[in-house]
Design a protein around this motif. Structure first.
Motif, PDB file in Angstrom:
ATOM      1  N   GLY A   1      30.253  39.877  -1.532  1.00  0.00           N
ATOM      2  CA  GLY A   1      31.577  39.408  -1.111  1.00  0.00           C
ATOM      3  C   GLY A   1      32.602  39.416  -2.228  1.00  0.00           C
ATOM      4  O   GLY A   1      33.659  38.791  -2.112  1.00  0.00           O
TER       5      GLY A   1
ATOM      6  N   SER B   1      34.719  41.771  -3.364  1.00  0.00           N
ATOM      7  CA  SER B   1      36.044  42.358  -3.090  1.00  0.00           C
ATOM      8  C   SER B   1      36.851  41.444  -2.174  1.00  0.00           C
ATOM      9  O   SER B   1      38.052  41.236  -2.391  1.00  0.00           O
ATOM     10  N   ASN B   2      36.205  40.893  -1.168  1.00  0.00           N
ATOM     11  CA  ASN B   2      36.921  39.960  -0.279  1.00  0.00           C
ATOM     12  C   ASN B   2      37.357  38.712  -1.034  1.00  0.00           C
ATOM     13  O   ASN B   2      38.475  38.229  -0.849  1.00  0.00           O
TER      14      ASN B   2
ATOM     15  N   ASN C   1      28.230  32.541  -1.801  1.00  0.00           N
ATOM     16  CA  ASN C   1      28.896  33.025  -0.590  1.00  0.00           C
ATOM     17  C   ASN C   1      27.876  33.246   0.517  1.00  0.00           C
ATOM     18  O   ASN C   1      26.683  33.359   0.267  1.00  0.00           O
TER      19      ASN C   1
ATOM     20  N   HIS D   1      28.872  31.362   5.487  1.00  0.00           N
ATOM     21  CA  HIS D   1      28.814  32.625   6.214  1.00  0.00           C
ATOM     22  C   HIS D   1      29.620  32.419   7.478  1.00  0.00           C
ATOM     23  O   HIS D   1      29.422  31.438   8.182  1.00  0.00           O
TER      24      HIS D   1
ATOM     25  N   LEU E   1      36.911  28.452   5.820  1.00  0.00           N
ATOM     26  CA  LEU E   1      36.567  29.431   4.778  1.00  0.00           C
ATOM     27  C   LEU E   1      37.753  29.653   3.833  1.00  0.00           C
ATOM     28  O   LEU E   1      37.581  29.765   2.612  1.00  0.00           O
TER      29      LEU E   1
HETATM   30  N1  LIG Z   1      31.674  34.375   3.808  1.00  0.00           N
HETATM   31  C1  LIG Z   1      31.401  35.501   4.505  1.00  0.00           C
HETATM   32  N2  LIG Z   1      30.911  35.408   5.771  1.00  0.00           N
HETATM   33  C2  LIG Z   1      30.630  36.531   6.472  1.00  0.00           C
HETATM   34  N3  LIG Z   1      30.809  37.780   6.013  1.00  0.00           N
HETATM   35  C3  LIG Z   1      31.287  37.918   4.760  1.00  0.00           C
HETATM   36  C4  LIG Z   1      31.611  36.789   3.953  1.00  0.00           C
HETATM   37  N4  LIG Z   1      32.074  37.258   2.760  1.00  0.00           N
HETATM   38  C5  LIG Z   1      32.046  38.609   2.852  1.00  0.00           C
HETATM   39  N5  LIG Z   1      31.572  39.014   4.046  1.00  0.00           N
HETATM   40  C6  LIG Z   1      31.361  40.398   4.517  1.00  0.00           C
HETATM   41  O1  LIG Z   1      30.402  41.002   3.668  1.00  0.00           O
HETATM   42  C7  LIG Z   1      30.669  42.390   3.522  1.00  0.00           C
HETATM   43  C8  LIG Z   1      30.721  42.749   2.043  1.00  0.00           C
HETATM   44  O2  LIG Z   1      31.867  42.136   1.465  1.00  0.00           O
HETATM   45  P1  LIG Z   1      32.571  42.750   0.186  1.00  0.00           P
HETATM   46  O3  LIG Z   1      32.901  44.172   0.404  1.00  0.00           O
HETATM   47  O4  LIG Z   1      33.669  41.822  -0.187  1.00  0.00           O
HETATM   48  O5  LIG Z   1      31.371  42.623  -0.852  1.00  0.00           O
HETATM   49  P2  LIG Z   1      31.244  43.290  -2.289  1.00  0.00           P
HETATM   50  O6  LIG Z   1      30.411  42.355  -3.096  1.00  0.00           O
HETATM   51  O7  LIG Z   1      32.576  43.639  -2.819  1.00  0.00           O
HETATM   52  O8  LIG Z   1      30.439  44.613  -1.964  1.00  0.00           O
HETATM   53  P3  LIG Z   1      30.133  45.826  -3.000  1.00  0.00           P
HETATM   54  O9  LIG Z   1      29.049  45.309  -3.899  1.00  0.00           O
HETATM   55  O10 LIG Z   1      29.678  46.916  -2.094  1.00  0.00           O
HETATM   56  O11 LIG Z   1      31.399  46.099  -3.737  1.00  0.00           O
HETATM   57  C9  LIG Z   1      31.965  42.649   4.275  1.00  0.00           C
HETATM   58  O12 LIG Z   1      31.633  43.157   5.546  1.00  0.00           O
HETATM   59  C10 LIG Z   1      32.591  41.279   4.411  1.00  0.00           C
HETATM   60  O13 LIG Z   1      33.387  41.162   5.558  1.00  0.00           O
END
Ligand SMILES: Nc1ncnc2c1ncn2[C@@H]1O[C@H](COP(=O)(O)OP(=O)(O)OP(=O)(O)O)[C@@H](O)[C@H]1O
Ligand SMILES: [Mg+2]
Length: 252
Positions: free
Chosen positions: A15, A17-18, A184, A213, A235
């Motif tokens: 998560g 990037s989010n 997260n 989540h 959230l």
């Molecule tokens: N708290 C949450 N609850 C449910 N889904 C989540 C939550 N946080 C993130 N996600 C979902 O998890 C997925 C991965 O999120 P994100 O792309 O932000 O992760 P990341 O760590 O940046 O991934 P990567 O390692 O591939 O760069 C996305 O589909 C996002 O919508």
């Protein structure tokens, strides 16, 4: 003085990037000038959250690393409508040829560090947020070295726990001034206080965010920044605690 914050995790999909995009929006809503740099050269994606499809990216970090473009030319103003401050995004290219060129030929690490400095100066940023590739690649190590805070994101998952230990050791070794943990995707079935105390004890670092989540986040599916779509959601408030932590640590 600018505040430089990297968001990192050992494993993918935690998560990062989010979280980064939401913190950017929340800081901008407070009136800050925020820079977001996608150093996930191998598998970039944060541009999507800001409504900038890869095909529309005109100028990416790759162009700068290979000497073609000035850093100011590759920073895209992605400030959402109605948000007080500013958000400037430096995306990474999703062109297969450009990704493989960086992986094949490498780049001048000093140029990346210099690019971050120029970005801060030219855009007069209050905060620079660096989104990273999971694991311990060269860009990640550089991002950590220039950061005054690293947010280590993990899920309540045994594989993530082990990986977090690796990242914590590396950040210590690199002398990153502050590291803080964000747990997260915490399922409703887990006791949040129990998760917090176990994680804090294991890594000797503060948990500055415990994010549930949430199906609404999954449903949004990276089509936007959650905070903007759900301003009063639990959230969003949980992410605001992480932003509040950063606010408590203003500058170097
Ligand atoms: N708290 C949450 N609850 C449910 N889904 C989540 C939550 N946080 C993130 N996600 C979902 O998890 C997925 C991965 O999120 P994100 O792309 O932000 O992760 P990341 O760590 O940046 O991934 P990567 O390692 O591939 O760069 C996305 O589909 C996002 O919508
Ligand atoms: Mg990511």
């Amino acid at each position: 003085m600018v505040r430089v914050v990297s968001t990192h995790s050992f494993r993918g999909g935690t998560g990062k990037s989010n979280l980064t995009a939401n913190i950017a929006v929340q800081l901008a809503q407070q009136g800050e000038r925020v820079g977001v740099v996608d150093t996930d050269i191998q598998s970039p994606g944060i541009h999507v959250l800001f409504g900038l499809p890869g095909a529309q990216v005109r100028g990416a970090l790759n162009d700068h690393l290979f000497g073609d473009s000035a850093i100011s030319d590759i920073a895209h103003d992605v400030t959402p409508h109605g948000v007080g401050g500013a958000i400037h995004l430096v995306p990474s290219s999703v062109q297969p040829g450009e990704i493989s060129r960086v992986l094949r030929e490498g780049y001048d690490a000093q140029r990346l560090v210099q690019a971050l400095r120029s970005l801060v100066d030219q855009l007069q940023l209050d905060t620079l947020l660096i989104d990273t590739h999971p694991g311990l690649g060269e860009e990640t190590l550089l991002a950590l070295v220039v950061s005054d805070t690293v947010l280590i994101v993990l899920r309540p998952d045994q594989q993530d726990y082990e990986g977090t230990g690796v990242v914590a050791e590396v950040t210590d070794g690199l002398g990153v001034p502050r590291r803080a943990l964000v747990v997260n995707k915490v399922p409703a079935t887990l006791d949040p206080d129990g998760v917090r105390s176990r994680v804090e004890e294991a890594y000797g670092a503060a948990v500055v965010g415990l994010l549930p989540h949430d199906d609404a986040m999954m449903s949004l599916a990276s089509a936007g920044v959650f905070t903007l779509h759900h301003p009063n959601h639990p959230l969003t408030r949980a992410i605001a605690e992480v932003t509040g932590y950063l606010n408590g640590h203003g500058a170097r």
